[in-house]
Write an enzyme that holds these catalytic residues in place. Structure first.
Site, short mmCIF file in Angstrom:
data_model
loop_
_atom_site.label_atom_id
_atom_site.label_comp_id
_atom_site.label_asym_id
_atom_site.label_seq_id
_atom_site.Cartn_x
_atom_site.Cartn_y
_atom_site.Cartn_z
N ALA A 192 15.76 -17.79 6.72
CA ALA A 192 14.92 -16.93 7.56
C ALA A 192 15.60 -16.80 8.91
O ALA A 192 16.57 -17.49 9.22
CB ALA A 192 13.52 -17.52 7.72
N MET A 193 15.07 -15.90 9.75
CA MET A 193 15.65 -15.64 11.06
C MET A 193 14.55 -15.45 12.08
O MET A 193 13.59 -14.72 11.86
CB MET A 193 16.55 -14.39 11.00
CG MET A 193 17.19 -14.04 12.32
SD MET A 193 18.26 -15.36 12.94
CE MET A 193 18.17 -15.05 14.69
N GLU A 194 14.72 -16.11 13.23
CA GLU A 194 13.66 -16.23 14.23
C GLU A 194 13.61 -15.10 15.24
O GLU A 194 13.10 -15.28 16.36
CB GLU A 194 13.82 -17.56 14.99
CG GLU A 194 15.01 -17.63 15.95
CD GLU A 194 16.28 -18.17 15.34
OE1 GLU A 194 17.19 -18.58 16.09
OE2 GLU A 194 16.39 -18.19 14.10
N GLU A 221 10.90 -21.41 11.98
CA GLU A 221 11.17 -20.13 12.65
C GLU A 221 10.18 -19.88 13.78
O GLU A 221 10.55 -19.34 14.83
CB GLU A 221 11.14 -18.99 11.64
CG GLU A 221 12.09 -19.16 10.47
CD GLU A 221 13.52 -19.46 10.86
OE1 GLU A 221 13.97 -19.01 11.94
OE2 GLU A 221 14.21 -20.17 10.10
#
Length: 876
Positions: free
Chosen positions: A267-269, A303
């Site tokens: 995932a990417m924050e 995240e």
């Protein structure tokens, strides 16, 4: 694809940026093969860099430049220079507005960096250096800007998302729709995000501690809309926990999550718009295992926690990556421990650390938590930066205590809010808030390798004094032959012969954290009538290896009596290691194999102990994996490891059959599925027992697996039963189960990935021939990282038996796939090649074949920088 230029970037060469970007306005006109990007950058000379006016150098890769303007005037092409990976523009004033128009091709972007298409949906991945694939920009984390983003798209993409809060929407003259988003918090370009697609969402609200209402939305394809509830609950729990434990409130009016099938990471924050790999956000009882439920909860938390530890305070440069990742991994681990079993969470984390991060420390890509150099930054999204980085933060927490650590984190956020800072700044805040000196402790950030602690003890009966001597050392690693002593918190307890914890000081404390700061130190404890038994490195208080001569009787005693649950498990692991190492040696010497009765009795006593947490029992019963045994060995003898472990599992299954069956039946029920900690613990122990029982391959035991597979009301029970049948049942039974499972779940992407991975990682069915067959299956897609990880990664990383076949065909297969993948997705190729990079540690027969496979990758032609760095360092 980025060229394989052996250009090394060094931390010592860091310079502040020449120019800063105060605000960024972006406009995207989306088309699959021809997306137009317009950027308007308000730029000024960085006063910290000087007063002269050097050329403005922007990063850019795979971009078609259309025009450049400064303060509204077109800059002729003769005045600027297009570089191999960027653009150089002469500057004659300290402040100006730069406007750039360029074109990109999302449809052909198989690297999944920048802006790309995933199942007809536009999405972005900009960390670490993906924004330069969108437009020309100073793509570095210490250039922080506010962003306003307008997305224009045909109406077939009704959902248009970006960072921040929505401020405008409408329709263009030609009938397209547009939405404008404004993010008021300055951020680096790696946190930019854009999503456009035909999506549905679930919505909820969260009221912060100060009373603000925040809208929460999770977006996904329509077919998956019923699988978002767990992620939403996890998000709300994360938000509340961060307020209560760290005092951190969310700062925007909306928080959005989007599930994407094609994604290189978990995932990417991105600020306010987190983009997730679908496997890390979608779950329902019938389609997700307990492990998936817990993983989703942890990743959602991770995240979200980045909003402060990564976004509001970010890293100055990519050498400081652990500043945000190590700190946030520690935070999400503590959150998961609070939500579930603290002991089991610690065991899971340490197991992974010992198996894979310790191997990384001892391998060709070994590097400090804060690397000194890199060729390709994507290669340093490693277990060392993340997991060992989290252990470094955990050690600070251990040294300062919970209250002291909270004071330090409060000061860190207050002092550096809105800044791009360094690991040094984090440690300095901890020091200043608590009045301590961590000068020596900083070596954890700059020295690579896993420290080794040799522990010896003495007891003086006349004075009742027990002495513990600890010697620390650290093996040489690439570029670091000599290591200075680390500052190591070493948690200790002492047990009397009756199993009671003994006082270590006049206050009666039964646990103490020793601070190891010298090459050799002796600690003395007084007032004992008999020699105590030490419980060392409790809770795994530091990422080190401990060598102490425990007898098998000592380990059995610790398994029964130690109040530290982690060390009870560790004693069992040590006992199993002793048995498995002897079995390996007996196999090599062609002696009859025999399992020590002590190990059987230890496991039996654990199985019969109803006072223990079932999840802890399941962990204790699990033999060390083949990968863990390999990491533990001086020289990896794959054949001996396989033979020893298979013999031990079968002997344990036969000797403990009645106890395993009784335990299985005690926890086997048909209650409605719940991902609660108690229910997960019960299923964990039940299914551990079933897996052991099926090892015997007896008809009545396999019938249990068939019955569970047929009646399972949740994916955990179904998947475990299917794995037992695949690995131990007759071919016809196993094949029938696989076919029925696929027919039922073929429309569910995440379940199909589980189905693929279960086969490729099977010692029984995951032959090279079958793995190649899986790659021809309609469900497999080489451009999808999750499918690649399931099939190729499952075979190379989790199928120790088949991958390490004596003929080396497994290594050649991996090299072949890595070469093909490098042309599509260099990040995935570079990560996938790891299993053959440690060829030097294997016996000569396998090591030579691994090296030859690795050399074939190097000789295959022009490699990406990602892959070139890993392969060249591994062959050196």
């Amino acid at each position: 694809m980025k060229d394989a230029q052996p250009r090394t970037v060094y931390l010592k060469d860091y310079r502040v940026p020449d120019y800063l970007v105060d605000s960024t306005r972006l406009r995207f006109e989306l088309q699959p093969r021809s997306t137009l990007v317009r950027s308007e950058l308000h730029i000024r000379r960085n006063p910290a860099a000087g007063t002269d006016l050097p050329p403005l150098v922007l990063d850019g890769v795979e971009l078609e430049l259309l025009s450049v303007s400064i303060d509204g005037e077109l800059v002729p092409a003769s005045r600027y220079q297009e570089l191999p990976e960027g653009l150089s523009i002469p500057v004659d004033k300290p402040e100006f507005v730069l406007e750039i128009h360029n074109r990109i091709n999302p449809e052909e972007n198989t690297s999944l960096e920048g802006l790309y298409l995933s199942n007809g949906m536009y999405c972005t991945q900009c960390e670490a250096e993906g924004f330069r694939k969108i437009t020309f920009y100073p793509d570095r984390p210490d250039v922080m800007s506010t962003f306003t983003t307008t997305i224009v798209a045909p109406k077939q993409y009704p959902v248009l998302l970006s960072n921040g809060n929505e401020i405008e929407r409408g329709t263009t003259e030609d009938g397209r729709q547009f939405v404008t988003w404004e993010d008021p918090f300055a951020k680096p370009s790696y946190l930019f995000a854009l999503v456009a697609g035909d999506l549905q969402h679930v919505e909820d609200t969260f009221t912060t501690a100060s009373g603000r209402a925040v809208k929460l939305q999770i977006f996904t394809e329509a077919k998956n809309i019923g699988k978002c509830d767990h992620a939403m609950r996890s998000l709300k729990k994360s938000m509340r926990w961060d307020e209560e434990v760290y005092g951190r409130e969310y700062d925007l009016d909306i928080f959005m999550v989007v599930a994407v099938d094609h994604f290189n990471m978990g995932a990417m924050e991105n600020k306010g718009l987190n983009i997730f790999n679908s496997a890390c956000v979608l779950a329902s009882p019938k389609t997700a295992t307990d492990a998936s439920y817990q993983r989703i909860e942890a990743i959602v938390a991770h995240e979200y926690f980045h909003n402060w530890s990564g976004n509001r305070v970010t890293c100055r440069d990519w050498f400081q990556l652990s500043l945000k990742e190590g700190f946030t991994v520690f935070r999400d681990a503590e959150f998961s421990a609070d939500m579930n079993s603290r002991a089991v969470k610690r065991i899971e984390d340490v197991s992974m650390l010992r198996t894979t991060q310790f191997a990384e420390d001892a391998g060709p890509m070994s590097h400090p938590v804060r690397p000194d150099s890199y060729m390709e930054i994507s290669n340093f999204y490693t277990l060392t930066v993340y997991e060992k980085g989290a252990e470094v933060v955990r050690m600070i927490h251990t040294l300062l205590g919970a209250d002291g650590f909270r004071k330090g984190s409060d000061l860190y956020f207050e002092r550096h809010d809105g800044q791009a800072v360094t690991c040094e700044d984090f440690v300095k805040a901890m020091e200043d808030a608590n009045g301590v000196d961590f000068s020596q402790f900083r070596r954890w950030y700059s020295q690579a390798g896993t420290p080794v602690l040799d522990v010896s003890d003495e007891f003086d009966a006349a004075s009742g004094t027990y002495s513990l001597t600890i010697r620390q050392s650290c093996p040489a690693t690439p570029g670091q032959q000599e290591k200075l002593p680390f500052h190591i918190p070493f948690a200790l307890g002492l047990l009397g012969r009756d199993g009671e914890a003994l006082p270590l000081d006049t206050a009666g404390n039964t646990e103490q954290v020793l601070e190891i700061t010298e090459s050799e130190q002796t600690f003395r404890f007084h007032g004992f009538a008999q020699k105590p038994l030490p419980s060392l490195l409790r809770g795994f208080s530091a990422p080190v290896k401990v060598r102490y001569e425990y007898s098998s009787e000592d380990l059995l005693f610790l398994m029964r009596c130690d109040s530290d649950e982690f060390n009870r498990w560790d004693a069992g692991q040590r006992l199993a290691f002793m048995a498995l190492e002897k079995l390996q040696e007996d196999f090599r010497q062609q002696r009859p194999l025999e399992l020590p009765p002590a190990l059987v009795n230890a496991y039996r006593s654990v199985l019969q102990n109803r006072e223990l947490d079932p999840a802890l029992v399941a962990e204790i019963l699990a033999l060390p994996s083949a990968q863990t045994l390999a990491e533990h060995a001086e020289t990896i003898d794959a054949e001996a490891i396989i033979a020893a472990r298979e013999f031990a599992r079968r002997e344990l299954a036969l000797a403990l059959k009645d106890d395993l069956l009784a335990c299985y039946q005690r926890f086997h029920d048909d209650r409605e599925y719940s991902p609660s900690a108690a229910d997960i613990a019960a299923r964990s122990l039940k299914n551990t027992c079933l897996s052991y029982l099926c090892v015997t391959e007896e008809t009545e035991q396999l019938a249990l697996a068939e019955a569970q597979f047929a009646a399972a009301g949740n994916m955990t029970d179904s998947a475990v039963a299917l794995a037992a049948l695949v690995n131990h049942a007759p071919e016809q039974v196993a094949q029938s189960a696989l076919e029925s499972f696929y027919q039922r779940w073929q429309q569910d992407t995440q379940v199909v990935e589980l189905w693929l991975g279960l086969q490729s990682s099977s010692a029984q069915r995951g032959t090279l021939e079958n793995v190649r067959g899986l790659m021809q299956h309609p469900a497999f897609e080489l451009k999808n990282p999750n499918k690649v990880r399931a099939v190729i990664g499952g075979f190379a990383n989790r199928n120790f038996n088949q991958f390490h076949r004596a003929d080396g065909s497994g290594f050649d297969f991996l090299a072949e796939q890595v070469i093909a993948l490098d042309k599509l997705n260099p990040q995935i190729a570079a990560r996938l090649v790891t299993p053959i990079t440690r060829w030097k540690k294997y016996t000569a027969d396998l090591g030579d074949k691994m090296r030859a496979a690795l050399q074939s990758v190097m000789d295959s032609g022009k490699l990406s920088r990602d892959l070139y760095e890993v392969v060249s360092k591994s062959l050196a």
